[in-house]
Design a protein around this motif. Sequence first.
Motif, PDB file in Angstrom:
ATOM      1  N   MET A   1       0.849  -1.182   0.000  1.00 45.67           N
ATOM      2  CA  MET A   1       0.000   0.000   0.000  1.00 45.67           C
ATOM      3  C   MET A   1       0.886   1.235   0.000  1.00 45.67           C
ATOM      4  N   SER A   2       0.501   2.206  -0.759  1.00 41.69           N
ATOM      5  CA  SER A   2       1.258   3.440  -0.867  1.00 41.69           C
ATOM      6  C   SER A   2       1.192   4.212   0.443  1.00 41.69           C
ATOM      7  N   ARG A   3       2.346   4.620   0.954  1.00 35.85           N
ATOM      8  CA  ARG A   3       2.359   5.391   2.208  1.00 35.85           C
ATOM      9  C   ARG A   3       1.693   6.742   2.033  1.00 35.85           C
ATOM     10  N   ILE A   4       1.950   7.372   0.901  1.00 33.96           N
ATOM     11  CA  ILE A   4       1.347   8.684   0.654  1.00 33.96           C
ATOM     12  C   ILE A   4      -0.127   8.522   0.309  1.00 33.96           C
ATOM     13  N   GLY A   5      -0.451   7.545  -0.520  1.00 32.62           N
ATOM     14  CA  GLY A   5      -1.812   7.369  -0.996  1.00 32.62           C
ATOM     15  C   GLY A   5      -2.822   7.040   0.087  1.00 32.62           C
ATOM     16  N   LYS A   6      -2.403   6.368   1.144  1.00 32.15           N
ATOM     17  CA  LYS A   6      -3.375   5.968   2.168  1.00 32.15           C
ATOM     18  C   LYS A   6      -3.600   7.045   3.224  1.00 32.15           C
ATOM     19  N   ARG A   7      -2.823   8.121   3.198  1.00 31.34           N
ATOM     20  CA  ARG A   7      -3.039   9.199   4.165  1.00 31.34           C
ATOM     21  C   ARG A   7      -4.313   9.963   3.832  1.00 31.34           C
ATOM     22  N   PRO A   8      -5.178  10.234   4.803  1.00 30.38           N
ATOM     23  CA  PRO A   8      -6.408  10.980   4.525  1.00 30.38           C
ATOM     24  C   PRO A   8      -6.122  12.465   4.312  1.00 30.38           C
ATOM     25  N   ILE A   9      -7.026  13.140   3.600  1.00 30.64           N
ATOM     26  CA  ILE A   9      -6.919  14.573   3.339  1.00 30.64           C
ATOM     27  C   ILE A   9      -8.019  15.257   4.131  1.00 30.64           C
ATOM     28  N   SER A  10      -7.643  16.113   5.079  1.00 32.81           N
ATOM     29  CA  SER A  10      -8.659  16.831   5.852  1.00 32.81           C
ATOM     30  C   SER A  10      -9.106  18.068   5.079  1.00 32.81           C
ATOM     31  N   ILE A  11     -10.402  18.331   5.111  1.00 31.79           N
ATOM     32  CA  ILE A  11     -10.990  19.448   4.380  1.00 31.79           C
ATOM     33  C   ILE A  11     -11.215  20.602   5.353  1.00 31.79           C
ATOM     34  N   PRO A  12     -10.627  21.783   5.102  1.00 37.04           N
ATOM     35  CA  PRO A  12     -10.868  22.938   5.975  1.00 37.04           C
ATOM     36  C   PRO A  12     -12.332  23.376   5.938  1.00 37.04           C
ATOM     37  N   ALA A  13     -12.711  24.248   6.868  1.00 42.15           N
ATOM     38  CA  ALA A  13     -14.109  24.633   7.046  1.00 42.15           C
ATOM     39  C   ALA A  13     -14.696  25.351   5.826  1.00 42.15           C
TER      40      ALA A  13
ATOM     41  N   GLN B   1       1.089   3.109  -9.109  1.00 46.99           N
ATOM     42  CA  GLN B   1       1.830   4.323  -9.456  1.00 46.99           C
ATOM     43  C   GLN B   1       0.952   5.558  -9.343  1.00 46.99           C
ATOM     44  N   LEU B   2      -0.304   5.448  -9.753  1.00 43.22           N
ATOM     45  CA  LEU B   2      -1.197   6.607  -9.776  1.00 43.22           C
ATOM     46  C   LEU B   2      -1.840   6.901  -8.420  1.00 43.22           C
ATOM     47  N   HIS B   3      -1.759   5.958  -7.478  1.00 40.29           N
ATOM     48  CA  HIS B   3      -2.420   6.132  -6.184  1.00 40.29           C
ATOM     49  C   HIS B   3      -1.866   7.328  -5.416  1.00 40.29           C
ATOM     50  N   GLY B   4      -0.573   7.327  -5.159  1.00 43.76           N
ATOM     51  CA  GLY B   4       0.043   8.422  -4.407  1.00 43.76           C
ATOM     52  C   GLY B   4      -0.005   9.737  -5.167  1.00 43.76           C
ATOM     53  N   LEU B   5       0.172   9.677  -6.492  1.00 43.76           N
ATOM     54  CA  LEU B   5       0.105  10.884  -7.310  1.00 43.76           C
ATOM     55  C   LEU B   5      -1.269  11.536  -7.205  1.00 43.76           C
ATOM     56  N   SER B   6      -2.316  10.747  -7.350  1.00 42.57           N
ATOM     57  CA  SER B   6      -3.677  11.287  -7.303  1.00 42.57           C
ATOM     58  C   SER B   6      -3.985  11.889  -5.939  1.00 42.57           C
ATOM     59  N   ARG B   7      -3.533  11.231  -4.869  1.00 41.74           N
ATOM     60  CA  ARG B   7      -3.758  11.766  -3.526  1.00 41.74           C
ATOM     61  C   ARG B   7      -3.063  13.106  -3.346  1.00 41.74           C
ATOM     62  N   THR B   8      -1.832  13.221  -3.848  1.00 42.14           N
ATOM     63  CA  THR B   8      -1.083  14.467  -3.728  1.00 42.14           C
ATOM     64  C   THR B   8      -1.722  15.580  -4.561  1.00 42.14           C
ATOM     65  N   LEU B   9      -2.211  15.257  -5.750  1.00 38.99           N
ATOM     66  CA  LEU B   9      -2.873  16.257  -6.586  1.00 38.99           C
ATOM     67  C   LEU B   9      -4.124  16.803  -5.904  1.00 38.99           C
ATOM     68  N   VAL B  10      -4.933  15.922  -5.315  1.00 34.10           N
ATOM     69  CA  VAL B  10      -6.147  16.363  -4.626  1.00 34.10           C
ATOM     70  C   VAL B  10      -5.779  17.168  -3.382  1.00 34.10           C
TER      71      VAL B  10
END
Length: 182
Positions: free
Chosen positions: A1-13, A63-72
């Motif tokens: 599992m991608s270390r970067i890809g599995k990290r959640p992205i918190s959404i500000p208010a 390959q695209l998992h971590g990239l997509s997470r970082t882009l979002v």
Amino acid sequence: MSRIGKRPISIPAKVQVAIDGTKVVVKGPKGELSRNLPANVIVSQEGEVLQVTRRDDTRTSRQLHGLSRTLVANMVEGVSQGFQRRLEIQGVGYRAQIQGRNLLLNMGYSHQVQIEPPEGVQFAVEGTTNVIVSGYDKEIVGNIAAKIRAVRAPEPYKGKGIRYAGEVVRRKAGKTGKSGKK
């Protein structure tokens, strides 16, 4: 599992996220960004958190998992806080100034170099030798900063030119002169 890809992205208010299949639209106080992600990744929203997962374990999906997470994540950060790149100008007579929205550079050429900012990008000049490029799209801010640096890249002998703040330019020794033997 991608270390970067599995990290959640918190959404500000103040940020809203709309997910429509592979298209992700992020709106915030600084602006609005949208991006079509590859079909190999799935973006899901659970409350104030975005999660990026992949459909299968193929090589391209991994390959695209971590990239997509970082882009979002960059989209969310850009519309809430924004990005900026700092540039330093070094050299006698080299200077920058703002004229309207445009950036004028005097870099030792026979003419001034004028750079127009695209939509969503602003220029600021501190003194005459520090340029700040800011905006909400990290990709565009980085591209414009690279274009400004390319006007007069730092040369290796005296270090004159435009460089990123904190960039280390490797210096060459130059000519050694005559040895004294006749």
